[in-house]
Design a protein around this motif. Structure first.
Motif, PDB file in Angstrom:
ATOM      1  N   PRO A   1     -67.747  14.795   1.409  1.00 35.48           N
ATOM      2  CA  PRO A   1     -68.334  15.409   0.220  1.00 35.48           C
ATOM      3  C   PRO A   1     -68.761  16.853   0.488  1.00 35.48           C
ATOM      4  CG  PRO A   1     -69.997  14.102   1.318  1.00 35.48           C
ATOM      5  CD  PRO A   1     -68.713  13.913   2.102  1.00 35.48           C
ATOM      6  N   PRO A   2     -68.673  17.722  -0.510  1.00 37.86           N
ATOM      7  CA  PRO A   2     -69.060  19.121  -0.309  1.00 37.86           C
ATOM      8  C   PRO A   2     -70.527  19.301   0.056  1.00 37.86           C
ATOM      9  CG  PRO A   2     -68.629  18.670  -2.634  1.00 37.86           C
ATOM     10  CD  PRO A   2     -68.156  17.483  -1.876  1.00 37.86           C
ATOM     11  N   ALA A   3     -71.374  18.391  -0.371  1.00 38.89           N
ATOM     12  CA  ALA A   3     -72.808  18.539  -0.102  1.00 38.89           C
ATOM     13  C   ALA A   3     -73.136  18.398   1.381  1.00 38.89           C
ATOM     14  CB  ALA A   3     -73.600  17.503  -0.900  1.00 38.89           C
ATOM     15  N   ALA A   4     -72.274  17.767   2.156  1.00 42.01           N
ATOM     16  CA  ALA A   4     -72.602  17.479   3.553  1.00 42.01           C
ATOM     17  C   ALA A   4     -72.903  18.753   4.341  1.00 42.01           C
ATOM     18  CB  ALA A   4     -71.471  16.685   4.197  1.00 42.01           C
ATOM     19  N   SER A   5     -71.959  19.702   4.341  1.00 38.10           N
ATOM     20  CA  SER A   5     -72.200  20.974   5.033  1.00 38.10           C
ATOM     21  C   SER A   5     -73.226  21.820   4.287  1.00 38.10           C
ATOM     22  CB  SER A   5     -70.900  21.758   5.184  1.00 38.10           C
ATOM     23  OG  SER A   5     -70.047  21.158   6.131  1.00 38.10           O
ATOM     24  N   CYS A   6     -73.162  21.810   2.964  1.00 42.74           N
ATOM     25  CA  CYS A   6     -74.088  22.619   2.164  1.00 42.74           C
ATOM     26  C   CYS A   6     -75.540  22.258   2.470  1.00 42.74           C
ATOM     27  CB  CYS A   6     -73.807  22.451   0.676  1.00 42.74           C
ATOM     28  SG  CYS A   6     -72.236  23.154   0.130  1.00 42.74           S
TER      29      CYS A   6
ATOM     30  N   VAL B   1     -58.080  23.913 -12.062  1.00 45.28           N
ATOM     31  CA  VAL B   1     -58.899  23.364 -10.982  1.00 45.28           C
ATOM     32  C   VAL B   1     -58.355  22.033 -10.476  1.00 45.28           C
ATOM     33  CG1 VAL B   1     -61.164  22.365 -10.469  1.00 45.28           C
ATOM     34  CG2 VAL B   1     -61.012  24.581 -11.615  1.00 45.28           C
ATOM     35  N   SER B   2     -57.924  21.196 -11.388  1.00 43.57           N
ATOM     36  CA  SER B   2     -57.458  19.861 -10.991  1.00 43.57           C
ATOM     37  C   SER B   2     -56.233  19.911 -10.081  1.00 43.57           C
ATOM     38  CB  SER B   2     -57.147  19.020 -12.231  1.00 43.57           C
ATOM     39  OG  SER B   2     -56.120  19.622 -12.998  1.00 43.57           O
ATOM     40  N   SER B   3     -55.522  21.021 -10.082  1.00 43.42           N
ATOM     41  CA  SER B   3     -54.339  21.163  -9.229  1.00 43.42           C
ATOM     42  C   SER B   3     -54.705  21.319  -7.762  1.00 43.42           C
ATOM     43  CB  SER B   3     -53.506  22.374  -9.667  1.00 43.42           C
ATOM     44  OG  SER B   3     -53.077  22.250 -11.004  1.00 43.42           O
ATOM     45  N   TYR B   4     -55.977  21.601  -7.503  1.00 48.83           N
ATOM     46  CA  TYR B   4     -56.403  21.879  -6.131  1.00 48.83           C
ATOM     47  C   TYR B   4     -57.457  20.889  -5.636  1.00 48.83           C
ATOM     48  CZ  TYR B   4     -54.084  26.278  -7.269  1.00 48.83           C
ATOM     49  OH  TYR B   4     -53.160  27.214  -7.657  1.00 48.83           O
TER      50      TYR B   4
ATOM     51  N   CYS C   1     -63.574  21.586  -1.633  1.00 51.08           N
ATOM     52  CA  CYS C   1     -63.272  21.488  -0.207  1.00 51.08           C
ATOM     53  C   CYS C   1     -62.117  22.396   0.208  1.00 51.08           C
ATOM     54  CB  CYS C   1     -62.949  20.037   0.161  1.00 51.08           C
ATOM     55  SG  CYS C   1     -64.324  18.895  -0.136  1.00 51.08           S
ATOM     56  N   ARG C   2     -61.553  23.108  -0.754  1.00 54.66           N
ATOM     57  CA  ARG C   2     -60.421  23.983  -0.447  1.00 54.66           C
ATOM     58  C   ARG C   2     -60.878  25.180   0.369  1.00 54.66           C
ATOM     59  NH1 ARG C   2     -55.250  25.160  -2.234  1.00 54.66           N
ATOM     60  NH2 ARG C   2     -54.657  27.346  -1.984  1.00 54.66           N
ATOM     61  N   ASN C   3     -60.252  25.416   1.499  1.00 54.64           N
ATOM     62  CA  ASN C   3     -60.576  26.554   2.342  1.00 54.64           C
ATOM     63  C   ASN C   3     -60.055  27.852   1.713  1.00 54.64           C
ATOM     64  OD1 ASN C   3     -61.639  27.775   4.678  1.00 54.64           O
ATOM     65  ND2 ASN C   3     -59.644  27.722   5.699  1.00 54.64           N
ATOM     66  N   LYS C   4     -60.850  28.901   1.826  1.00 56.06           N
ATOM     67  CA  LYS C   4     -60.498  30.232   1.326  1.00 56.06           C
ATOM     68  C   LYS C   4     -60.081  30.233  -0.152  1.00 56.06           C
ATOM     69  CE  LYS C   4     -59.100  31.975   5.864  1.00 56.06           C
ATOM     70  NZ  LYS C   4     -60.355  32.737   6.046  1.00 56.06           N
ATOM     71  N   PRO C   5     -60.953  29.792  -1.040  1.00 57.46           N
ATOM     72  CA  PRO C   5     -60.609  29.785  -2.469  1.00 57.46           C
ATOM     73  C   PRO C   5     -60.384  31.169  -3.042  1.00 57.46           C
ATOM     74  CG  PRO C   5     -62.940  29.298  -2.160  1.00 57.46           C
ATOM     75  CD  PRO C   5     -62.300  29.248  -0.799  1.00 57.46           C
TER      76      PRO C   5
ATOM     77  N   ALA D   1     -66.979  21.657 -12.560  1.00 55.74           N
ATOM     78  CA  ALA D   1     -66.001  21.468 -11.485  1.00 55.74           C
ATOM     79  C   ALA D   1     -66.630  21.481 -10.095  1.00 55.74           C
ATOM     80  CB  ALA D   1     -64.934  22.562 -11.560  1.00 55.74           C
ATOM     81  N   CYS D   2     -67.768  22.155  -9.967  1.00 59.53           N
ATOM     82  CA  CYS D   2     -68.357  22.378  -8.639  1.00 59.53           C
ATOM     83  C   CYS D   2     -69.770  21.817  -8.595  1.00 59.53           C
ATOM     84  CB  CYS D   2     -68.390  23.872  -8.317  1.00 59.53           C
ATOM     85  SG  CYS D   2     -66.772  24.676  -8.364  1.00 59.53           S
ATOM     86  N   THR D   3     -69.964  20.790  -7.792  1.00 57.01           N
ATOM     87  CA  THR D   3     -71.279  20.133  -7.722  1.00 57.01           C
ATOM     88  C   THR D   3     -72.372  21.087  -7.265  1.00 57.01           C
ATOM     89  OG1 THR D   3     -70.857  19.406  -5.435  1.00 57.01           O
ATOM     90  CG2 THR D   3     -70.231  17.899  -7.217  1.00 57.01           C
ATOM     91  N   GLN D   4     -72.026  22.012  -6.374  1.00 56.13           N
ATOM     92  CA  GLN D   4     -73.052  22.918  -5.867  1.00 56.13           C
ATOM     93  C   GLN D   4     -73.397  24.016  -6.876  1.00 56.13           C
ATOM     94  OE1 GLN D   4     -74.602  21.853  -2.979  1.00 56.13           O
ATOM     95  NE2 GLN D   4     -73.194  20.197  -3.507  1.00 56.13           N
ATOM     96  N   ALA D   5     -72.488  24.317  -7.781  1.00 55.32           N
ATOM     97  CA  ALA D   5     -72.812  25.223  -8.880  1.00 55.32           C
ATOM     98  C   ALA D   5     -73.796  24.549  -9.825  1.00 55.32           C
ATOM     99  CB  ALA D   5     -71.545  25.632  -9.624  1.00 55.32           C
TER     100      ALA D   5
END
Length: 233
Positions: A109-114, A156-159, A164-168, A211-215
Protein backbone atom coordinates in the motif's frame (compact mmCIF):
# COMPACT_ATOMS: atom_id res chain seq x y z
CA UNK A 1 -10.78 31.71 11.23
CA UNK A 2 -8.80 34.93 11.53
CA UNK A 3 -9.25 37.75 9.02
CA UNK A 4 -5.75 37.23 7.68
CA UNK A 5 -4.88 33.56 7.57
CA UNK A 6 -1.15 32.93 7.22
CA UNK A 7 0.05 29.61 5.82
CA UNK A 8 3.73 28.81 5.57
CA UNK A 9 5.02 26.22 3.11
CA UNK A 10 8.19 24.18 3.55
CA UNK A 11 8.50 22.33 0.25
CA UNK A 12 11.01 20.54 -1.92
CA UNK A 13 10.76 23.07 -4.74
CA UNK A 14 8.98 25.95 -6.39
CA UNK A 15 6.66 23.82 -8.53
CA UNK A 16 5.43 22.00 -5.41
CA UNK A 17 4.66 25.35 -3.83
CA UNK A 18 2.65 26.52 -6.84
CA UNK A 19 0.52 23.35 -6.72
CA UNK A 20 -0.09 23.40 -2.97
CA UNK A 21 -0.84 27.12 -2.84
CA UNK A 22 -3.50 26.77 -5.56
CA UNK A 23 -5.00 23.59 -4.12
CA UNK A 24 -5.15 24.91 -0.56
CA UNK A 25 -7.42 27.75 -1.66
CA UNK A 26 -10.08 25.08 -2.28
CA UNK A 27 -10.04 24.23 1.42
CA UNK A 28 -10.56 27.75 2.82
CA UNK A 29 -14.17 28.23 1.65
CA UNK A 30 -13.02 30.90 -0.76
CA UNK A 31 -11.28 32.96 1.90
CA UNK A 32 -7.99 34.27 0.63
CA UNK A 33 -4.84 33.73 2.67
CA UNK A 34 -1.27 34.90 2.85
CA UNK A 35 0.97 32.18 1.47
CA UNK A 36 4.67 32.29 2.29
CA UNK A 37 7.26 29.97 0.82
CA UNK A 38 9.52 29.55 3.83
CA UNK A 39 11.76 26.82 2.43
CA UNK A 40 13.20 27.19 -0.11
CA UNK A 41 12.94 30.94 0.49
CA UNK A 42 11.59 33.28 -2.13
CA UNK A 43 14.74 35.31 -2.65
CA UNK A 44 17.71 35.51 -4.94
CA UNK A 45 20.20 33.92 -2.53
CA UNK A 46 21.76 30.74 -3.90
CA UNK A 47 19.22 30.50 -6.74
CA UNK A 48 16.23 30.76 -4.39
CA UNK A 49 17.54 27.98 -2.17
CA UNK A 50 18.70 29.96 0.85
CA UNK A 51 20.95 28.74 3.63
CA UNK A 52 19.60 25.18 3.68
CA UNK A 53 19.77 24.50 -0.04
CA UNK A 54 16.88 23.25 -2.14
CA UNK A 55 14.98 20.02 -2.62
CA UNK A 56 14.36 17.35 -0.03
CA UNK A 57 17.74 17.95 1.59
CA UNK A 58 16.68 21.54 2.22
CA UNK A 59 13.43 20.38 3.84
CA UNK A 60 15.35 17.96 6.03
CA UNK A 61 17.89 20.62 7.04
CA UNK A 62 15.11 23.10 7.86
CA UNK A 63 13.27 20.59 10.03
CA UNK A 64 16.50 19.58 11.75
CA UNK A 65 17.27 23.24 12.51
CA UNK A 66 13.83 23.69 14.10
CA UNK A 67 14.27 20.60 16.25
CA UNK A 68 17.81 21.41 17.36
CA UNK A 69 17.31 25.14 17.89
CA UNK A 70 14.36 25.20 20.26
CA UNK A 71 14.75 28.98 20.41
CA UNK A 72 14.19 32.03 18.20
CA UNK A 73 14.31 30.14 14.91
CA UNK A 74 11.75 27.55 16.04
CA UNK A 75 9.57 30.17 17.70
CA UNK A 76 9.40 32.34 14.60
CA UNK A 77 8.58 29.31 12.48
CA UNK A 78 5.56 28.38 14.56
CA UNK A 79 4.34 31.69 15.96
CA UNK A 80 4.20 33.67 12.71
CA UNK A 81 1.88 31.26 10.90
CA UNK A 82 -1.53 29.74 11.55
CA UNK A 83 -0.59 26.58 9.66
CA UNK A 84 2.73 25.16 8.46
CA UNK A 85 2.65 22.75 5.53
CA UNK A 86 5.70 20.51 5.30
CA UNK A 87 5.99 18.74 1.97
CA UNK A 88 8.35 15.95 1.05
CA UNK A 89 7.79 13.23 -1.53
CA UNK A 90 7.65 9.62 -0.36
CA UNK A 91 10.37 8.57 -2.79
CA UNK A 92 12.82 10.36 -0.50
CA UNK A 93 12.82 7.09 1.45
CA UNK A 94 15.08 5.61 -1.23
CA UNK A 95 17.67 8.39 -1.05
CA UNK A 96 21.14 7.30 0.09
CA UNK A 97 21.21 9.55 3.15
CA UNK A 98 17.95 8.10 4.48
CA UNK A 99 18.41 4.41 3.66
CA UNK A 100 19.83 3.70 7.11
CA UNK A 101 16.55 4.89 8.68
CA UNK A 102 14.68 2.06 6.95
CA UNK A 103 11.83 4.23 5.67
CA UNK A 104 11.10 2.49 2.36
CA UNK A 105 8.37 -0.14 2.22
CA UNK A 106 6.79 -2.12 -0.59
CA UNK A 107 4.01 -0.37 -2.49
CA UNK A 108 1.13 -1.15 -2.42
CA UNK A 109 0.00 0.00 0.00
CA UNK A 110 1.18 3.57 -0.68
CA UNK A 111 0.69 4.55 2.96
CA UNK A 112 3.43 2.18 4.14
CA UNK A 113 6.40 4.33 3.07
CA UNK A 114 4.44 7.57 3.45
CA UNK A 115 3.71 6.87 7.11
CA UNK A 116 7.38 6.23 7.87
CA UNK A 117 8.53 9.33 5.99
CA UNK A 118 5.94 11.44 7.83
CA UNK A 119 7.04 10.08 11.21
CA UNK A 120 10.70 10.69 10.43
CA UNK A 121 10.26 14.34 9.43
CA UNK A 122 7.90 15.09 12.30
CA UNK A 123 10.48 13.53 14.61
CA UNK A 124 13.10 15.98 13.34
CA UNK A 125 10.91 18.87 14.52
CA UNK A 126 10.92 17.55 18.09
CA UNK A 127 8.05 17.42 20.58
CA UNK A 128 5.80 20.36 21.33
CA UNK A 129 2.27 21.67 21.25
CA UNK A 130 3.17 23.73 18.17
CA UNK A 131 3.19 20.56 16.08
CA UNK A 132 -0.60 20.81 16.09
CA UNK A 133 -0.12 23.56 13.50
CA UNK A 134 1.87 21.29 11.18
CA UNK A 135 0.25 19.53 8.24
CA UNK A 136 2.43 16.91 6.59
CA UNK A 137 2.11 16.55 2.81
CA UNK A 138 3.72 13.33 1.59
CA UNK A 139 2.64 12.32 -1.94
CA UNK A 140 3.30 8.78 -3.14
CA UNK A 141 5.58 8.58 -5.06
CA UNK A 142 5.86 12.31 -5.69
CA UNK A 143 3.76 15.43 -6.31
CA UNK A 144 3.52 14.79 -10.04
CA UNK A 145 1.23 11.82 -9.37
CA UNK A 146 -1.31 14.29 -7.97
CA UNK A 147 -0.75 16.68 -10.87
CA UNK A 148 -1.25 13.97 -13.47
CA UNK A 149 -4.40 12.66 -11.77
CA UNK A 150 -5.83 16.19 -11.62
CA UNK A 151 -5.16 16.96 -15.28
CA UNK A 152 -5.62 13.52 -16.87
CA UNK A 153 -8.07 11.63 -14.64
CA UNK A 154 -9.36 9.30 -17.37
CA UNK A 155 -5.87 7.85 -17.86
CA UNK A 156 -5.11 7.00 -14.23
CA UNK A 157 -6.59 3.52 -14.42
CA UNK A 158 -4.10 2.63 -17.16
CA UNK A 159 -1.27 2.88 -14.65
CA UNK A 160 -2.68 0.94 -11.69
CA UNK A 161 -1.59 0.79 -8.95
CA UNK A 162 -1.15 4.46 -9.77
CA UNK A 163 0.31 5.75 -6.49
CA UNK A 164 3.00 3.10 -6.64
CA UNK A 165 4.27 4.07 -10.09
CA UNK A 166 7.89 5.18 -9.99
CA UNK A 167 8.72 8.58 -11.52
CA UNK A 168 5.17 9.72 -12.35
CA UNK A 169 6.61 12.98 -13.66
CA UNK A 170 7.52 11.14 -16.88
CA UNK A 171 3.80 10.79 -17.61
CA UNK A 172 3.62 14.58 -17.98
CA UNK A 173 6.28 14.80 -20.71
CA UNK A 174 4.82 15.79 -24.06
CA UNK A 175 1.47 16.87 -22.64
CA UNK A 176 -0.15 20.11 -23.87
CA UNK A 177 0.37 21.83 -20.49
CA UNK A 178 4.16 21.59 -21.04
CA UNK A 179 4.84 21.18 -17.32
CA UNK A 180 7.65 18.67 -17.76
CA UNK A 181 10.10 18.12 -20.58
CA UNK A 182 12.84 15.60 -21.17
CA UNK A 183 16.37 16.95 -21.20
CA UNK A 184 19.38 14.66 -21.48
CA UNK A 185 17.26 11.76 -20.28
CA UNK A 186 16.05 13.63 -17.20
CA UNK A 187 12.58 15.05 -16.50
CA UNK A 188 12.79 18.83 -16.05
CA UNK A 189 9.91 20.79 -14.51
CA UNK A 190 9.02 24.29 -15.68
CA UNK A 191 8.08 26.54 -12.76
CA UNK A 192 6.51 29.16 -15.01
CA UNK A 193 4.24 26.59 -16.64
CA UNK A 194 3.24 25.22 -13.23
CA UNK A 195 2.27 28.74 -12.19
CA UNK A 196 0.16 29.11 -15.35
CA UNK A 197 -1.55 25.74 -14.90
CA UNK A 198 -1.96 25.87 -11.11
CA UNK A 199 -5.62 26.86 -11.39
CA UNK A 200 -6.35 23.93 -13.71
CA UNK A 201 -4.61 21.55 -11.32
CA UNK A 202 -6.71 22.91 -8.45
CA UNK A 203 -9.87 22.53 -10.53
CA UNK A 204 -9.06 18.85 -10.98
CA UNK A 205 -8.28 18.30 -7.32
CA UNK A 206 -11.36 16.14 -6.68
CA UNK A 207 -10.10 13.67 -9.28
CA UNK A 208 -6.62 13.70 -7.76
CA UNK A 209 -8.01 13.04 -4.28
CA UNK A 210 -10.17 10.22 -5.63
CA UNK A 211 -7.21 8.56 -7.34
CA UNK A 212 -4.54 9.18 -4.70
CA UNK A 213 -5.10 8.18 -1.08
CA UNK A 214 -2.37 10.49 0.15
CA UNK A 215 -3.91 13.46 -1.65
CA UNK A 216 -7.19 12.74 0.13
CA UNK A 217 -5.25 12.49 3.38
CA UNK A 218 -3.65 15.89 2.81
CA UNK A 219 -7.06 17.42 2.13
CA UNK A 220 -8.57 15.96 5.30
CA UNK A 221 -5.68 17.05 7.50
CA UNK A 222 -5.49 20.51 5.97
CA UNK A 223 -9.20 21.06 6.46
CA UNK A 224 -8.84 19.90 10.06
CA UNK A 225 -6.05 22.41 10.67
CA UNK A 226 -8.08 25.22 9.11
CA UNK A 227 -11.09 24.34 11.25
CA UNK A 228 -8.85 24.52 14.31
CA UNK A 229 -7.79 28.02 13.24
CA UNK A 230 -11.45 29.01 12.94
CA UNK A 231 -12.24 27.79 16.47
CA UNK A 232 -9.37 29.76 18.00
CA UNK A 233 -9.89 32.97 16.00
Amino acid sequence: MSDVLRIGFIVEGRTDYEVLKAVTLRFTDGQDFVAVRIQPPDDAVANDQGEFGGGRKGVRSWCTKVGEDGGPFASSAFENFDVLVIHVDADVAREDELVLFDLARDCPPPAASCDRVRAYFLGLLGPGESLARVVMCVPSQNMEAWVFAALHPTEVSSYAPFECRNKPETLLIGRPQRLVRSKDGTAKKDTRRYRVEAHSIAQGWAEAAAACTQAARYEAEMKGALMSCARTA
